[in-house]
Design a protein around this motif. Structure first.
Motif, PDB file in Angstrom:
ATOM      1  N   SER A  50      95.362 -27.915 -21.880  1.00  0.00           N
ATOM      2  CA  SER A  50      95.637 -27.415 -23.222  1.00  0.00           C
ATOM      3  C   SER A  50      95.784 -25.902 -23.138  1.00  0.00           C
ATOM      4  O   SER A  50      95.055 -25.251 -22.392  1.00  0.00           O
ATOM      5  CB  SER A  50      94.456 -27.787 -24.128  1.00  0.00           C
ATOM      6  OG  SER A  50      94.669 -27.374 -25.443  1.00  0.00           O
ATOM      7  N   ARG A  51      96.753 -25.353 -23.845  1.00  0.00           N
ATOM      8  CA  ARG A  51      96.919 -23.895 -23.934  1.00  0.00           C
ATOM      9  C   ARG A  51      96.580 -23.480 -25.361  1.00  0.00           C
ATOM     10  O   ARG A  51      97.198 -23.968 -26.306  1.00  0.00           O
ATOM     11  CB  ARG A  51      98.354 -23.495 -23.618  1.00  0.00           C
ATOM     12  CG  ARG A  51      98.706 -23.599 -22.179  1.00  0.00           C
ATOM     13  CD  ARG A  51     100.139 -23.096 -21.950  1.00  0.00           C
ATOM     14  NE  ARG A  51     100.657 -23.632 -20.721  1.00  0.00           N
ATOM     15  CZ  ARG A  51     101.336 -24.766 -20.610  1.00  0.00           C
ATOM     16  NH1 ARG A  51     101.610 -25.471 -21.681  1.00  0.00           N
ATOM     17  NH2 ARG A  51     101.749 -25.187 -19.452  1.00  0.00           N
ATOM     18  N   ILE A  52      95.631 -22.566 -25.487  1.00  0.00           N
ATOM     19  CA  ILE A  52      95.178 -22.146 -26.806  1.00  0.00           C
ATOM     20  C   ILE A  52      95.436 -20.647 -26.959  1.00  0.00           C
ATOM     21  O   ILE A  52      94.827 -19.833 -26.270  1.00  0.00           O
ATOM     22  CB  ILE A  52      93.684 -22.458 -26.997  1.00  0.00           C
ATOM     23  CG1 ILE A  52      93.429 -23.943 -26.751  1.00  0.00           C
ATOM     24  CG2 ILE A  52      93.223 -22.029 -28.389  1.00  0.00           C
ATOM     25  CD1 ILE A  52      91.979 -24.294 -26.602  1.00  0.00           C
ATOM     26  N   ALA A  53      96.346 -20.302 -27.859  1.00  0.00           N
ATOM     27  CA  ALA A  53      96.695 -18.902 -28.092  1.00  0.00           C
ATOM     28  C   ALA A  53      95.536 -18.187 -28.780  1.00  0.00           C
ATOM     29  O   ALA A  53      95.049 -18.645 -29.816  1.00  0.00           O
ATOM     30  CB  ALA A  53      97.951 -18.808 -28.943  1.00  0.00           C
ATOM     31  N   SER A  81      87.668 -26.756 -16.779  1.00  0.00           N
ATOM     32  CA  SER A  81      87.925 -25.454 -16.178  1.00  0.00           C
ATOM     33  C   SER A  81      88.674 -24.641 -17.228  1.00  0.00           C
ATOM     34  O   SER A  81      89.638 -25.127 -17.821  1.00  0.00           O
ATOM     35  CB  SER A  81      88.787 -25.631 -14.927  1.00  0.00           C
ATOM     36  OG  SER A  81      89.274 -24.390 -14.471  1.00  0.00           O
ATOM     37  N   ILE A  82      88.235 -23.406 -17.464  1.00  0.00           N
ATOM     38  CA  ILE A  82      88.884 -22.568 -18.481  1.00  0.00           C
ATOM     39  C   ILE A  82      89.244 -21.230 -17.853  1.00  0.00           C
ATOM     40  O   ILE A  82      88.402 -20.577 -17.240  1.00  0.00           O
ATOM     41  CB  ILE A  82      87.970 -22.350 -19.699  1.00  0.00           C
ATOM     42  CG1 ILE A  82      87.591 -23.697 -20.314  1.00  0.00           C
ATOM     43  CG2 ILE A  82      88.665 -21.451 -20.732  1.00  0.00           C
ATOM     44  CD1 ILE A  82      86.595 -23.599 -21.442  1.00  0.00           C
ATOM     45  N   VAL A 107      92.855 -24.555 -20.650  1.00  0.00           N
ATOM     46  CA  VAL A 107      91.732 -25.486 -20.509  1.00  0.00           C
ATOM     47  C   VAL A 107      92.238 -26.682 -19.714  1.00  0.00           C
ATOM     48  O   VAL A 107      93.225 -27.307 -20.103  1.00  0.00           O
ATOM     49  CB  VAL A 107      91.219 -25.956 -21.887  1.00  0.00           C
ATOM     50  CG1 VAL A 107      90.051 -26.915 -21.734  1.00  0.00           C
ATOM     51  CG2 VAL A 107      90.843 -24.774 -22.758  1.00  0.00           C
ATOM     52  N   LYS A 108      91.574 -26.994 -18.590  1.00  0.00           N
ATOM     53  CA  LYS A 108      91.986 -28.119 -17.748  1.00  0.00           C
ATOM     54  C   LYS A 108      90.802 -29.048 -17.531  1.00  0.00           C
ATOM     55  O   LYS A 108      89.675 -28.595 -17.371  1.00  0.00           O
ATOM     56  CB  LYS A 108      92.481 -27.624 -16.390  1.00  0.00           C
ATOM     57  CG  LYS A 108      93.660 -26.684 -16.477  1.00  0.00           C
ATOM     58  CD  LYS A 108      94.207 -26.287 -15.135  1.00  0.00           C
ATOM     59  CE  LYS A 108      93.223 -25.464 -14.343  1.00  0.00           C
ATOM     60  NZ  LYS A 108      93.747 -24.968 -13.080  1.00  0.00           N
ATOM     61  N   ALA A 118      86.074 -29.409 -25.106  1.00  0.00           N
ATOM     62  CA  ALA A 118      86.221 -27.962 -24.939  1.00  0.00           C
ATOM     63  C   ALA A 118      86.977 -27.366 -26.126  1.00  0.00           C
ATOM     64  O   ALA A 118      86.574 -26.336 -26.676  1.00  0.00           O
ATOM     65  CB  ALA A 118      86.950 -27.650 -23.632  1.00  0.00           C
ATOM     66  N   ASN A 119      88.065 -28.017 -26.545  1.00  0.00           N
ATOM     67  CA  ASN A 119      88.853 -27.521 -27.678  1.00  0.00           C
ATOM     68  C   ASN A 119      88.025 -27.469 -28.955  1.00  0.00           C
ATOM     69  O   ASN A 119      88.143 -26.535 -29.748  1.00  0.00           O
ATOM     70  CB  ASN A 119      90.093 -28.384 -27.888  1.00  0.00           C
ATOM     71  CG  ASN A 119      91.163 -28.145 -26.852  1.00  0.00           C
ATOM     72  OD1 ASN A 119      91.050 -27.244 -26.009  1.00  0.00           O
ATOM     73  ND2 ASN A 119      92.198 -28.941 -26.879  1.00  0.00           N
TER      74      ASN A 119
END
Length: 146
Positions: A50-53, A81-82, A107-108, A118-119
């Motif tokens: 996930s990519r979080i801006a 993993s972040i 986030v992986k 995690a999100n």
């Protein structure tokens, strides 16, 4: 059987959550994508990312998330993993071509559930950071909200 596996690998997990925070600020999307992220190098075994801006959030929100204690807690609780990627750009300003993208979290995780966890924690920390900033502004203006 082979075709089923191939279809399963192509499947995207559409989890987009873009909603206003309790104080009306629009949070970034929290889309979870099946497969390794293109940013990863080496023998990465993560199945979801996930990519979080975080670049355009109010100043306190990203700081609350990227503090060592916060990241350690998120990683430990969610088994992910972040990594912080990109660089800070002024709010509303787009990166120039060949320039690093805006600041974001990568986030992986091995499972969709771990990335979701995690999100969820990251979203809560964003909301807390935005609310904290709002409370500080209200206190400076002489209002306490009570």
């Amino acid at each position: 059987m082979y075709g089923e596996t191939l279809e399963e690998e192509k499947e995207e997990v559409p989890i987009k959550q873009q909603s206003p925070s309790p104080i009306g600020f629009i949070l970034p999307t929290f889309e979870i994508i099946r497969g390794n992220s293109p940013e990863s190098s080496g023998p990465d075994k993560c199945k979801f990312h996930s990519r979080i801006a975080i670049n355009d959030l109010p100043q306190l929100a990203p700081l609350k998330i990227v503090q060592r204690e916060s990241l350690t807690r998120i990683i430990d609780e969610s088994r992910t993993s972040i990594t912080t990627r990109g660089k800070i750009h002024q709010s509303g300003q787009q990166p120039k071509p060949n320039e690093e993208p805006k600041l974001y979290l990568l986030v992986k995780g091995l499972t969709k559930q771990s990335v979701e966890e995690a999100n969820t924690i990251i979203k809560q920390l964003m909301i807390e950071g935005i609310e904290s900033l709002s409370n500080n502004v209200n206190n400076k203006n002489g209002t306490t909200g009570k």
